[in-house]
Write an enzyme that holds these catalytic residues in place. Structure first.
Site, short mmCIF file in Angstrom:
data_model
loop_
_atom_site.label_atom_id
_atom_site.label_comp_id
_atom_site.label_asym_id
_atom_site.label_seq_id
_atom_site.Cartn_x
_atom_site.Cartn_y
_atom_site.Cartn_z
N ARG A 83 28.35 -6.27 -11.13
CA ARG A 83 29.20 -5.24 -11.77
C ARG A 83 28.59 -3.84 -11.73
NH1 ARG A 83 30.37 -9.58 -15.17
NH2 ARG A 83 32.35 -10.50 -14.49
N LYS A 101 32.20 8.56 -3.08
CA LYS A 101 33.23 7.72 -2.46
C LYS A 101 32.51 6.66 -1.63
CE LYS A 101 37.29 10.59 -1.83
NZ LYS A 101 38.22 11.15 -0.82
N GLU A 113 32.36 19.36 10.07
CA GLU A 113 32.47 19.34 8.60
C GLU A 113 31.80 20.58 7.99
OE1 GLU A 113 34.32 16.95 7.37
OE2 GLU A 113 34.19 15.34 8.86
N LYS A 172 30.38 20.95 -1.89
CA LYS A 172 30.89 19.60 -2.15
C LYS A 172 30.63 19.23 -3.61
CE LYS A 172 32.02 15.14 -0.76
NZ LYS A 172 32.09 14.11 0.26
N GLU A 209 39.61 12.76 -7.14
CA GLU A 209 40.65 13.31 -6.25
C GLU A 209 42.05 13.27 -6.84
OE1 GLU A 209 39.92 12.55 -2.09
OE2 GLU A 209 41.95 13.11 -1.59
N ARG A 237 39.93 18.11 -5.03
CA ARG A 237 39.08 17.42 -4.04
C ARG A 237 39.79 17.24 -2.70
NH1 ARG A 237 34.70 12.53 -5.11
NH2 ARG A 237 34.06 12.36 -2.95
N ASN A 292 39.92 17.52 2.69
CA ASN A 292 40.63 16.88 3.81
C ASN A 292 41.19 17.87 4.80
OD1 ASN A 292 40.22 14.28 2.76
ND2 ASN A 292 41.92 14.59 1.34
N HIS A 348 41.89 17.07 8.35
CA HIS A 348 41.81 15.61 8.47
C HIS A 348 43.17 14.92 8.61
CE1 HIS A 348 37.64 16.28 7.53
NE2 HIS A 348 37.37 15.00 7.63
N HIS A 366 42.92 12.69 11.55
CA HIS A 366 42.99 11.22 11.48
C HIS A 366 44.09 10.69 12.39
CE1 HIS A 366 40.89 11.06 7.31
NE2 HIS A 366 40.03 10.84 8.28
N HIS A 391 35.28 11.65 15.53
CA HIS A 391 35.82 12.17 14.27
C HIS A 391 35.72 13.70 14.22
CE1 HIS A 391 36.91 12.25 10.04
NE2 HIS A 391 35.84 12.98 9.79
N1 LIG Z 1 32.01 8.64 1.47
C1 LIG Z 1 32.49 9.78 1.90
O1 LIG Z 1 32.77 10.71 1.12
C2 LIG Z 1 32.68 9.97 3.37
C3 LIG Z 1 32.93 11.25 3.88
C4 LIG Z 1 33.03 11.39 5.26
C5 LIG Z 1 32.88 10.29 6.09
N2 LIG Z 1 32.64 9.07 5.55
C6 LIG Z 1 32.46 7.89 6.40
O2 LIG Z 1 31.27 8.09 7.14
C7 LIG Z 1 31.35 7.34 8.36
C8 LIG Z 1 30.86 8.20 9.47
O3 LIG Z 1 29.53 8.56 9.23
P1 LIG Z 1 28.55 8.94 10.43
O4 LIG Z 1 29.21 9.91 11.33
O5 LIG Z 1 27.25 9.30 9.80
O6 LIG Z 1 28.48 7.57 11.22
P2 LIG Z 1 27.38 6.42 11.44
O7 LIG Z 1 26.74 6.02 10.21
O8 LIG Z 1 28.06 5.39 12.26
O9 LIG Z 1 26.31 7.17 12.37
C9 LIG Z 1 26.68 7.64 13.64
C10 LIG Z 1 25.75 7.09 14.73
O10 LIG Z 1 24.49 7.73 14.64
C11 LIG Z 1 23.45 6.76 14.57
N3 LIG Z 1 22.38 7.38 13.80
C12 LIG Z 1 22.35 7.61 12.48
N4 LIG Z 1 21.28 8.33 12.14
C13 LIG Z 1 20.60 8.57 13.29
C14 LIG Z 1 19.41 9.27 13.60
N5 LIG Z 1 18.74 9.93 12.66
N6 LIG Z 1 19.00 9.29 14.90
C15 LIG Z 1 19.73 8.66 15.87
N7 LIG Z 1 20.87 8.01 15.63
C16 LIG Z 1 21.30 7.95 14.36
C17 LIG Z 1 24.10 5.56 13.96
O11 LIG Z 1 23.43 4.38 14.27
C18 LIG Z 1 25.47 5.60 14.60
O12 LIG Z 1 25.43 5.06 15.89
C19 LIG Z 1 32.78 6.88 8.49
O13 LIG Z 1 32.87 5.52 8.18
C20 LIG Z 1 33.53 7.69 7.43
O14 LIG Z 1 34.64 7.01 6.92
C21 LIG Z 1 32.53 8.89 4.21
ZN LIG Z 2 35.51 14.09 8.06
#
Ligand SMILES: NC(=O)c1ccc[n+]([C@@H]2O[C@H](COP(=O)([O-])OP(=O)(O)OC[C@H]3O[C@@H](n4cnc5c(N)ncnc54)[C@H](O)[C@@H]3O)[C@@H](O)[C@H]2O)c1
Ligand SMILES: [Zn+2]
Length: 366
Positions: free
Chosen positions: A125, A147, A189, A233, A243, A247, A251, A254, A258, A270
């Site tokens: 929990r 999130k 971003e 942020k 949100e 918030r 987007n 986006h 998306h 992305h």
């Molecule tokens: N929670 C939120 O508020 C929020 C906001 C935006 C996006 N997201 C989510 O985040 C995700 C995308 O995140 P991302 O772009 O970081 O993707 P990811 O975690 O898949 O990383 C992208 C790639 O980079 C590699 N990588 C990571 N760090 C590295 C490093 N230091 N050196 C070399 N390679 C590295 C990873 O293995 C992966 O292949 C999506 O699932 C999206 O929905 C969440």
């Molecule tokens: Zn984004």
């Protein structure tokens, strides 16, 4: 990048759930990290690409004050962001008797961060978790704000919860190994923050565009950029954690983005999709007479300068884009919700643009 750079700190103000974001060498912030995990069971979650960069050993050392220390290495990529992975993480914790005082630590990009936060939010929990983001996107966006979630076969981020981290530790050194495409995802971003909330920051990014166009941007510039993004942020999240209003400005770009991502079968990155989405939102806002052409052109010029695309790739139909936009889970009452710029640094949220207008507009963009 130099390891002796200064440490910057930003507070996310959420009452009893407030926390610090530390920006700078992890070596220098490890005392604060140590305080969060001392004497607790700690489960470190990373992915295989991050592990290959060699940072895991150092971080395990920083976590040596834990009473128990486990490591899970996930398969890299969005495909891992499933309920199965959440089950793997929580199952590991249960088999190793992690109690309610445990702390999960994400050393990864947004995928591992979202999964870790989700698993921490539901294990027994709810246990605490810490974010150590390793991608630019995770540093400026996903690690802050609470999130968390996973994807379902039916769509992205369809399950999850709001669960704030206990702390965020951003070491820009980790970006040295980041592939160029992931770097650009983060930059989209970064630029978004300037447009939605801070015209001066937009100008700062423009002035530094050549230095930003390089993977090895220096520690001072990166520290300043990341600090500004997470400050924005943090402000937005503090004003509207779950949100219900403000918030949604995060987007920007986006809704179109998306849709394009989805239509490409997620082949379009992305950041690229969001860049095109921001340009579309800007052009639409010009059409509607709420944004000026010169500013819209400057948005395009900055995105281009850092290597991001600014127009819809060939082969997309306006009607398909609109259909995909209608499926956006952020819509309410069946109307497409858009975030449109009014000036550099100010946006508005609207559901007032009719489907006919949108179709006519998109038809000129594809
Ligand atoms: N929670 C939120 O508020 C929020 C906001 C935006 C996006 N997201 C989510 O985040 C995700 C995308 O995140 P991302 O772009 O970081 O993707 P990811 O975690 O898949 O990383 C992208 C790639 O980079 C590699 N990588 C990571 N760090 C590295 C490093 N230091 N050196 C070399 N390679 C590295 C990873 O293995 C992966 O292949 C999506 O699932 C999206 O929905 C969440
Ligand atoms: Zn984004």
């Amino acid at each position: 990048m130099n390891k002796s750079g200064k440490i910057r700190r930003v507070r996310v103000k959420l009452g009893c759930r407030s926390y610090w974001i530390h920006i700078g060498s992890l070596q220098k912030t490890s005392v604060e990290l140590g305080k969060l995990i001392s004497g607790r069971g700690v489960l470190l979650i990373t992915d295989a690409n991050v592990e290959k960069t060699g940072v895991v050993e150092d971080v395990l050392e920083d976590l040596s004050g834990a009473s128990d220390l486990g490591l899970i290495v996930l398969k890299p990529g969005e495909r891992t962001k499933t309920l199965g992975a959440v089950e793997d993480i929580t199952g590991f914790a249960a088999r190793h008797n992690y109690d309610r005082k445990s702390c999960f630590v994400a050393l990864s990009g947004g995928v591992g961060g979202d999964l870790t936060g989700f698993a921490a939010g539901i294990y027994k929990r709810g246990v605490e978790f810490v974010q150590i983001p390793t991608t630019l996107l995770a540093m400026v966006d996903s690690s802050v704000g609470g999130k968390t979630g996973a994807d379902l076969p039916e769509g992205k981020n369809l399950v999850g919860l709001f669960h704030q981290p206990a702390g965020v530790f951003i070491d820009p050194e980790f970006l040295r190994t980041l592939p160029a495409c992931e770097w650009r995802n983060g930059l989209a971003e970064v630029i978004k923050y300037g447009i939605i909330r801070d015209g001066e920051f937009f100008e700062f990014l423009w002035a530094n565009r050549k230095r930003l166009n390089r993977r090895g941007a220096d520690a001072d510039l990166l520290g300043a950029v990341i600090e500004r993004c997470v400050t924005i942020k943090a402000e937005v999240v503090a004003a509207d954690e779950c949100e219900s209003g403000l918030r949604a400005i995060l987007n920007y770009g986006h809704t179109f983005g998306h849709a394009l991502e989805q239509l490409s079968g997620f082949k379009l990155a992305h950041g690229s999709a969001v860049a095109i989405g921001m340009v579309l939102a800007g052009r639409l806002a010009c059409d509607l007479g709420i944004f000026d052409r010169e500013s819209a052109d400057r948005v395009e010029a900055l995105l281009k300068a850092v290597g991001l695309p600014v127009s819809v790739p060939a082969g997309y139909a306006a009607s398909d884009i609109i259909e995909a936009m209608k499926g956006d889970k952020k819509n309410e009452g069946g109307r497409i919700r858009l975030v449109l710029p009014e000036s550099l640094g100010r946006v508005r949220i609207t559901s007032e643009v009719s489907e006919e207008k949108l179709f006519e507009f998109l038809n000129r963009q594809v």
